[in-house]
Design a protein around this motif. Structure first.
Motif, short mmCIF file in Angstrom:
data_model
loop_
_atom_site.label_atom_id
_atom_site.label_comp_id
_atom_site.label_asym_id
_atom_site.label_seq_id
_atom_site.Cartn_x
_atom_site.Cartn_y
_atom_site.Cartn_z
N ALA A 232 0.85 -1.19 0.00
CA ALA A 232 0.00 0.00 0.00
C ALA A 232 0.88 1.23 0.00
O ALA A 232 2.07 1.17 0.29
N GLY A 233 0.29 2.37 -0.33
CA GLY A 233 1.03 3.63 -0.32
C GLY A 233 2.13 3.63 -1.36
O GLY A 233 1.91 3.33 -2.54
N ALA A 234 3.35 3.95 -0.91
CA ALA A 234 4.49 4.02 -1.84
C ALA A 234 4.81 2.67 -2.45
O ALA A 234 5.31 2.58 -3.57
N LEU A 235 4.52 1.59 -1.70
CA LEU A 235 4.79 0.25 -2.20
C LEU A 235 3.49 -0.34 -2.74
O LEU A 235 2.66 -0.88 -1.99
N ALA A 236 3.26 -0.18 -4.01
CA ALA A 236 2.03 -0.64 -4.64
C ALA A 236 2.35 -1.22 -6.00
O ALA A 236 3.34 -0.85 -6.64
N GLU A 237 1.51 -2.13 -6.47
CA GLU A 237 1.73 -2.74 -7.77
C GLU A 237 1.69 -1.68 -8.86
O GLU A 237 0.85 -0.79 -8.86
N GLY A 238 2.65 -1.79 -9.77
CA GLY A 238 2.75 -0.81 -10.84
C GLY A 238 3.69 0.34 -10.53
O GLY A 238 3.87 1.22 -11.36
N LYS A 239 4.31 0.31 -9.33
CA LYS A 239 5.20 1.39 -8.93
C LYS A 239 6.62 0.89 -8.69
O LYS A 239 6.83 -0.27 -8.33
N ALA A 240 7.58 1.78 -8.88
CA ALA A 240 8.97 1.53 -8.50
C ALA A 240 9.32 2.54 -7.41
O ALA A 240 9.06 3.73 -7.56
N VAL A 241 9.89 2.07 -6.32
CA VAL A 241 10.17 2.95 -5.19
C VAL A 241 11.68 3.00 -4.92
O VAL A 241 12.35 1.97 -4.92
N PRO A 242 12.25 4.20 -4.70
CA PRO A 242 13.66 4.30 -4.34
C PRO A 242 13.89 3.73 -2.94
O PRO A 242 13.07 3.94 -2.04
#
Length: 278
Positions: A232-242
């Motif tokens: 959830a939030g910054a860690l979500a499917e379709g996202k890349a997080v630093p």
């Protein structure tokens, strides 16, 4: 069998099945590993990084380049380790091991993100001041409001006035001037709790709500630490997080850790590390 007994038996089976599903961990044997080098950075806070007279890479950062894009070569680092270990950049003395690899694995399912780190923690530290923990392991995620967060990793939290830096205020912890980092940390002390909070411009760590669970241990000479966090939030499917990794080995405190540069984890998206969907 009475109807009530049948109902209770079915309910019990359903609850057991649900609990097993909720606790199901990834099959780590099928998840690719990516070695990330962590290194002792000495006295090189963000102010040093962005000062042209000290760090020639400042020009590249101002153009949008990343630290890892310049300094990682064939899975290794091209740093001048002798300079990092010298009195100019490490006035208290450098550890015997300046850098070592951490194997990073990532996976996710519909509910959670999983990150697994494994490494051999070196001895030979200079400041074994943590009497409770032989080893601490942290992962930090930058949100999109952190200036240059995707380029510099957790370096945006490292300031010259933070505790254990030369002449600094020992009451100041790491902080960012803009945005915030989510912090997950595992400690080796028996019964130590995971930290689930934020590093922000408040210069403090506030209670988090990401539902982080940390499990770790040592087998032979290798530590393995697994973080489970809500997807959830910054860690979500379709996202890349630093993200960045830090290891406090040999009872180190404060800046006497080994840290990575900034990388990205992609959850159904491109990243330096691509999380496997379970």
């Amino acid at each position: 069998m009475k109807k009530t007994s049948v109902t209770l038996a079915v309910l019990g089976a359903l609850l057991t099945c649900a609990a097993q599903t909720a606790q199901a961990a990834p099959d780590w044997g099928k998840v690719p590993k990516r070695d990330v080098q962590v290194f002792h950075a000495g006295v090189t806070p963000i102010e040093w990084i962005m000062k042209k007279s000290d760090h020639s890479g400042r020009t590249g950062l101002n153009k949008g380049e990343s630290c890892v894009g310049c300094h990682e070569e064939k899975g290794g680092l091209n740093f001048d380790m002798k300079r990092l270990a010298g009195k100019d950049l490490e006035p208290k003395g450098a550890p015997k091991t300046m850098n070592f690899p951490v194997a990073v694995q990532a996976a996710y399912d519909k509910d959670n993100a999983y990150i697994r780190l494994s490494f051999k923690a070196p001895g030979g530290g200079v400041d074994p001041a943590d009497k409770e923990n032989e080893v601490k392991v942290a992962v930090m995620f930058a949100n999109d409001k952190v200036a240059q967060g995707a380029q510099v990793g957790c370096w945006a939290t490292c300031h010259a006035d933070a505790r254990t830096m030369p002449g600094a205020d020992d009451k100041k912890t790491k902080y960012t001037k803009d945005g915030a980092y989510e912090l997950m940390q595992w400690k080796s002390a028996k019964g130590a709790k995971v930290a689930d909070g934020l590093v922000s411009d408040k210069r403090s760590m506030d209670g988090g709500s990401a539902g982080v669970k940390a499990e770790g241990g040592k087998a032979g000479d290798t530590y393995t630490v697994t973080f489970t966090r809500k997807l959830a939030g910054a860690l979500a499917e379709g996202k890349a997080v630093p993200f960045g990794v830090a290891v406090h080995a040999d009872r180190a405190l404060g800046r006497f850790h080994h840290v990575s540069m900034g990388y990205t984890i992609g959850f159904g998206a491109d990243g330096d590390i691509k999380a496997s969907k379970q």
